[in-house]
Scaffold this motif. Sequence first.
Motif, PDB file in Angstrom:
ATOM      1  N   LYS A 176       0.816  -1.215   0.000  1.00  0.00           N
ATOM      2  CA  LYS A 176       0.000   0.000   0.000  1.00  0.00           C
ATOM      3  C   LYS A 176       0.852   1.270   0.000  1.00  0.00           C
ATOM      4  N   ARG A 177       2.169   1.095  -0.090  1.00  0.00           N
ATOM      5  CA  ARG A 177       3.131   2.200  -0.153  1.00  0.00           C
ATOM      6  C   ARG A 177       3.179   3.008   1.143  1.00  0.00           C
ATOM      7  N   TYR A 178       2.742   2.406   2.230  1.00  0.00           N
ATOM      8  CA  TYR A 178       2.781   3.109   3.510  1.00  0.00           C
ATOM      9  C   TYR A 178       4.221   3.383   3.954  1.00  0.00           C
ATOM     10  N   ALA A 179       5.100   2.387   3.787  1.00  0.00           N
ATOM     11  CA  ALA A 179       6.486   2.557   4.209  1.00  0.00           C
ATOM     12  C   ALA A 179       7.166   3.664   3.412  1.00  0.00           C
ATOM     13  N   GLN A 180       6.856   3.728   2.127  1.00  0.00           N
ATOM     14  CA  GLN A 180       7.424   4.792   1.299  1.00  0.00           C
ATOM     15  C   GLN A 180       6.933   6.160   1.766  1.00  0.00           C
ATOM     16  N   LEU A 181       5.660   6.249   2.101  1.00  0.00           N
ATOM     17  CA  LEU A 181       5.077   7.508   2.564  1.00  0.00           C
ATOM     18  C   LEU A 181       5.773   7.991   3.824  1.00  0.00           C
ATOM     19  N   LEU A 182       5.933   7.098   4.818  1.00  0.00           N
ATOM     20  CA  LEU A 182       6.561   7.496   6.068  1.00  0.00           C
ATOM     21  C   LEU A 182       8.048   7.768   5.897  1.00  0.00           C
ATOM     22  N   SER A 183       8.718   6.952   5.084  1.00  0.00           N
ATOM     23  CA  SER A 183      10.142   7.170   4.835  1.00  0.00           C
ATOM     24  C   SER A 183      10.370   8.531   4.193  1.00  0.00           C
ATOM     25  N   ALA A 184       9.498   8.886   3.272  1.00  0.00           N
ATOM     26  CA  ALA A 184       9.617  10.182   2.598  1.00  0.00           C
ATOM     27  C   ALA A 184       9.416  11.324   3.589  1.00  0.00           C
ATOM     28  N   VAL A 201      20.606  -0.905   4.376  1.00  0.00           N
ATOM     29  CA  VAL A 201      19.788  -1.942   3.744  1.00  0.00           C
ATOM     30  C   VAL A 201      20.614  -3.213   3.608  1.00  0.00           C
ATOM     31  N   ARG A 202      20.082  -4.309   4.126  1.00  0.00           N
ATOM     32  CA  ARG A 202      20.808  -5.573   4.046  1.00  0.00           C
ATOM     33  C   ARG A 202      20.982  -5.996   2.594  1.00  0.00           C
ATOM     34  N   ASP A 203      22.167  -6.514   2.288  1.00  0.00           N
ATOM     35  CA  ASP A 203      22.481  -6.984   0.947  1.00  0.00           C
ATOM     36  C   ASP A 203      21.450  -8.024   0.510  1.00  0.00           C
ATOM     37  N   GLY A 204      20.895  -7.839  -0.667  1.00  0.00           N
ATOM     38  CA  GLY A 204      19.893  -8.746  -1.196  1.00  0.00           C
ATOM     39  C   GLY A 204      18.472  -8.280  -1.006  1.00  0.00           C
ATOM     40  N   ASN A 205      18.267  -7.255  -0.166  1.00  0.00           N
ATOM     41  CA  ASN A 205      16.917  -6.731   0.053  1.00  0.00           C
ATOM     42  C   ASN A 205      16.618  -5.701  -1.036  1.00  0.00           C
ATOM     43  N   THR A 206      16.430  -6.201  -2.242  1.00  0.00           N
ATOM     44  CA  THR A 206      16.263  -5.321  -3.392  1.00  0.00           C
ATOM     45  C   THR A 206      14.961  -4.521  -3.339  1.00  0.00           C
ATOM     46  N   GLY A 207      13.940  -5.094  -2.701  1.00  0.00           N
ATOM     47  CA  GLY A 207      12.668  -4.380  -2.598  1.00  0.00           C
ATOM     48  C   GLY A 207      12.811  -3.096  -1.816  1.00  0.00           C
ATOM     49  N   ALA A 208      13.453  -3.182  -0.644  1.00  0.00           N
ATOM     50  CA  ALA A 208      13.657  -1.985   0.179  1.00  0.00           C
ATOM     51  C   ALA A 208      14.579  -1.003  -0.528  1.00  0.00           C
ATOM     52  N   ALA A 209      15.651  -1.508  -1.123  1.00  0.00           N
ATOM     53  CA  ALA A 209      16.594  -0.630  -1.818  1.00  0.00           C
ATOM     54  C   ALA A 209      15.897   0.141  -2.932  1.00  0.00           C
ATOM     55  N   SER A 210      14.984  -0.516  -3.638  1.00  0.00           N
ATOM     56  CA  SER A 210      14.259   0.136  -4.724  1.00  0.00           C
ATOM     57  C   SER A 210      13.391   1.276  -4.205  1.00  0.00           C
ATOM     58  N   VAL A 211      12.730   1.055  -3.064  1.00  0.00           N
ATOM     59  CA  VAL A 211      11.901   2.109  -2.461  1.00  0.00           C
ATOM     60  C   VAL A 211      12.754   3.327  -2.140  1.00  0.00           C
ATOM     61  N   TYR A 212      13.919   3.096  -1.555  1.00  0.00           N
ATOM     62  CA  TYR A 212      14.771   4.211  -1.158  1.00  0.00           C
ATOM     63  C   TYR A 212      15.397   4.905  -2.370  1.00  0.00           C
ATOM     64  N   LYS A 214      13.984   5.328  -5.193  1.00  0.00           N
ATOM     65  CA  LYS A 214      12.941   6.184  -5.761  1.00  0.00           C
ATOM     66  C   LYS A 214      12.809   7.501  -4.991  1.00  0.00           C
ATOM     67  N   LEU A 215      13.248   7.496  -3.715  1.00  0.00           N
ATOM     68  CA  LEU A 215      13.211   8.719  -2.914  1.00  0.00           C
ATOM     69  C   LEU A 215      14.465   9.567  -3.095  1.00  0.00           C
ATOM     70  N   GLY A 216      15.450   9.024  -3.815  1.00  0.00           N
ATOM     71  CA  GLY A 216      16.674   9.776  -4.054  1.00  0.00           C
ATOM     72  C   GLY A 216      17.879   9.308  -3.271  1.00  0.00           C
ATOM     73  N   PHE A 217      17.762   8.157  -2.592  1.00  0.00           N
ATOM     74  CA  PHE A 217      18.908   7.593  -1.875  1.00  0.00           C
ATOM     75  C   PHE A 217      19.832   6.872  -2.855  1.00  0.00           C
ATOM     76  N   GLY A 218      21.120   6.964  -2.582  1.00  0.00           N
ATOM     77  CA  GLY A 218      22.107   6.238  -3.364  1.00  0.00           C
ATOM     78  C   GLY A 218      23.108   5.575  -2.438  1.00  0.00           C
ATOM     79  N   VAL A 219      23.731   4.501  -2.904  1.00  0.00           N
ATOM     80  CA  VAL A 219      24.684   3.766  -2.076  1.00  0.00           C
ATOM     81  C   VAL A 219      25.954   4.588  -1.883  1.00  0.00           C
ATOM     82  N   ARG A 220      26.317   4.776  -0.628  1.00  0.00           N
ATOM     83  CA  ARG A 220      27.548   5.497  -0.283  1.00  0.00           C
ATOM     84  C   ARG A 220      28.681   4.542   0.067  1.00  0.00           C
ATOM     85  N   ALA A 221      28.358   3.459   0.788  1.00  0.00           N
ATOM     86  CA  ALA A 221      29.368   2.511   1.244  1.00  0.00           C
ATOM     87  C   ALA A 221      28.718   1.162   1.491  1.00  0.00           C
ATOM     88  N   VAL A 222      29.540   0.142   1.571  1.00  0.00           N
ATOM     89  CA  VAL A 222      29.067  -1.203   1.890  1.00  0.00           C
ATOM     90  C   VAL A 222      29.951  -1.754   3.003  1.00  0.00           C
TER      91      VAL A 222
END
Length: 231
Positions: A176-184, A201-212, A214-222
């Motif tokens: 329902k995109r609730y997590a995206q709404l609150l994260s934003a 974001v844990r490695d392999g959690n592509t669903g969560a990474a995709s949500v972030y 879309k909000l403008g987050f990018g990977v800085r470090a691993v």
Amino acid sequence: MHPLDNPAWNALTTLQRSVSSGNELARRFEPSISPIAAVMNSADPACWSALAEVVGAGSLVGVFAIDKDAPPEDWTVDWRYTFAQMTCTRASFKTPARAAAHPSMRVLTLADGNAMVELAALAQPGPMEARTVTLGRYLGIFDDDDKLITMAGERMRLDGATEVSGVCTHPEHRGKRYAQLLSAAITEAILERGDTAFLHVRDGNTGAASVYEKLGFGVRAVFDIAAVTKR
């Protein structure tokens, strides 16, 4: 070294020092707030000896950016996973479509602490204690029975950066995109204060990474995060 290379240490020795205990080599949040601990240098055995004094034997704590050869043999590793640290700035932030506030959305308080722990136990966003909500601004969405079904908030804070954390949704209300709404909403408030928003974001959690993303987050470090116990 960038402050976000060891975010927990830099939070616990600066803006969140008052809610932690420890010394010049190791610190931890108060147990009722969070099981997160930190060492100045995870490759230094002296730091682990100091952490043992801070947490005591048998206490499970989470350590960020842990060295590949850490912890020493007298510690037990409960779990160890690779995480991507993602950051978002005012310039990169993207307001999601249909971002209007949900009618039941409100700021969470200490009175919601037990409900937050219950939701976290079910949805597994990471550690949550009854007083984690005191670390920063948390938002929640409730169902028709006034049960908490989605939350997100601020956890670690250091000079110029605030962590987005505790993002999760009850399994029956996902999609329902609730997590995206609150994260934003949480991210936008952080950026408006002039801080950089960051999260893990844990490695392999592509669903969560995709949500972030879309909000403008990018990977800085691993780096690795581990839950450890002093034997």
